[in-house]
Design a protein around this motif. Sequence first.
Motif, PDB file in Angstrom:
ATOM      1  N   LEU A  69       0.833  -1.202   0.000  1.00 59.78           N
ATOM      2  CA  LEU A  69       0.000   0.000   0.000  1.00 59.78           C
ATOM      3  C   LEU A  69       0.871   1.257   0.000  1.00 59.78           C
ATOM      4  CD1 LEU A  69      -2.841   1.211   0.133  1.00 59.78           C
ATOM      5  CD2 LEU A  69      -2.648   1.143   2.613  1.00 59.78           C
ATOM      6  N   LEU A  70       1.917   1.261   0.818  1.00 60.79           N
ATOM      7  CA  LEU A  70       2.832   2.407   0.837  1.00 60.79           C
ATOM      8  C   LEU A  70       3.528   2.587  -0.513  1.00 60.79           C
ATOM      9  CD1 LEU A  70       4.445   2.116   4.377  1.00 60.79           C
ATOM     10  CD2 LEU A  70       2.833   3.839   3.570  1.00 60.79           C
ATOM     11  N   ILE A  71       3.917   1.474  -1.122  1.00 60.01           N
ATOM     12  CA  ILE A  71       4.564   1.548  -2.436  1.00 60.01           C
ATOM     13  C   ILE A  71       3.595   2.111  -3.469  1.00 60.01           C
ATOM     14  CG2 ILE A  71       5.468   0.133  -4.330  1.00 60.01           C
ATOM     15  CD1 ILE A  71       6.780  -1.640  -2.189  1.00 60.01           C
ATOM     16  N   LEU A  72       2.340   1.676  -3.404  1.00 62.56           N
ATOM     17  CA  LEU A  72       1.328   2.186  -4.337  1.00 62.56           C
ATOM     18  C   LEU A  72       1.123   3.684  -4.145  1.00 62.56           C
ATOM     19  CD1 LEU A  72      -0.821   1.500  -6.476  1.00 62.56           C
ATOM     20  CD2 LEU A  72      -2.415   1.179  -4.597  1.00 62.56           C
ATOM     21  N   HIS A  78       4.526   9.949  -7.056  1.00 59.58           N
ATOM     22  CA  HIS A  78       5.602  10.135  -8.043  1.00 59.58           C
ATOM     23  C   HIS A  78       5.012  10.431  -9.423  1.00 59.58           C
ATOM     24  CE1 HIS A  78       8.770   8.821 -10.869  1.00 59.58           C
ATOM     25  NE2 HIS A  78       9.556   9.412  -9.995  1.00 59.58           N
ATOM     26  N   MET A  79       3.959   9.724  -9.812  1.00 57.61           N
ATOM     27  CA  MET A  79       3.337   9.956 -11.114  1.00 57.61           C
ATOM     28  C   MET A  79       2.732  11.355 -11.183  1.00 57.61           C
ATOM     29  SD  MET A  79       1.646   6.176 -11.730  1.00 57.61           S
ATOM     30  CE  MET A  79       0.448   6.792 -12.877  1.00 57.61           C
ATOM     31  N   VAL A  80       2.063  11.780 -10.108  1.00 56.24           N
ATOM     32  CA  VAL A  80       1.446  13.110 -10.097  1.00 56.24           C
ATOM     33  C   VAL A  80       2.518  14.196 -10.187  1.00 56.24           C
ATOM     34  CG1 VAL A  80       0.174  14.729  -8.621  1.00 56.24           C
ATOM     35  CG2 VAL A  80      -0.653  12.405  -8.912  1.00 56.24           C
ATOM     36  N   VAL A  81       3.584  14.052  -9.412  1.00 55.59           N
ATOM     37  CA  VAL A  81       4.666  15.047  -9.434  1.00 55.59           C
ATOM     38  C   VAL A  81       5.320  15.091 -10.813  1.00 55.59           C
ATOM     39  CG1 VAL A  81       6.963  15.558  -8.492  1.00 55.59           C
ATOM     40  CG2 VAL A  81       5.084  14.988  -6.958  1.00 55.59           C
ATOM     41  N   THR A  82       5.503  13.928 -11.428  1.00 55.02           N
ATOM     42  CA  THR A  82       6.097  13.884 -12.766  1.00 55.02           C
ATOM     43  C   THR A  82       5.202  14.579 -13.785  1.00 55.02           C
ATOM     44  OG1 THR A  82       7.175  11.797 -12.205  1.00 55.02           O
ATOM     45  CG2 THR A  82       7.020  12.348 -14.537  1.00 55.02           C
TER      46      THR A  82
END
Length: 142
Positions: A69-72, A78-82
């Motif tokens: 869950l933490l990895i997700l 990370h995807m949003v920031v990218t």
Amino acid sequence: MNFKTIRDFHWITKMVIALTALLLGLLIAGGIASSYWMSNQQDQTAFNASQGLLSMVMTLASILMQVFLLILIFMAIHMVVTRIKMWIETYLDAMLAKLDLLVAQKPESEKVGATLAAMNEKVDGMEKKLEHIERILVNVGE
């Protein structure tokens, strides 16, 4: 299809694969020890081993649920920031392109401004001549 080898995976993906493989390995070892104990009821060591492995599997499974869950969540952030970074870079590139276009148009607008100033002077000169002609005609008419 273009398949990636494990070497090309992201480190988080490699960690998830390793932890899942460890969980499955412990589950299989616990199952084997449990089936050995069931076939040989007198062996207390096999029973203790199966119970120990199965308790490790349950503990690891409960920990992995939280880790996954933490990895997700980390991957989503990370995807949003990218995406935001890509949008900002695209926006800044567009603004720089507009700025370059304005800088390129500046000499042309200065030439147009100089031409308009020259034409304005000519029109002012013609107005003065017309006023002078009007005054002469008014004097002649009297």
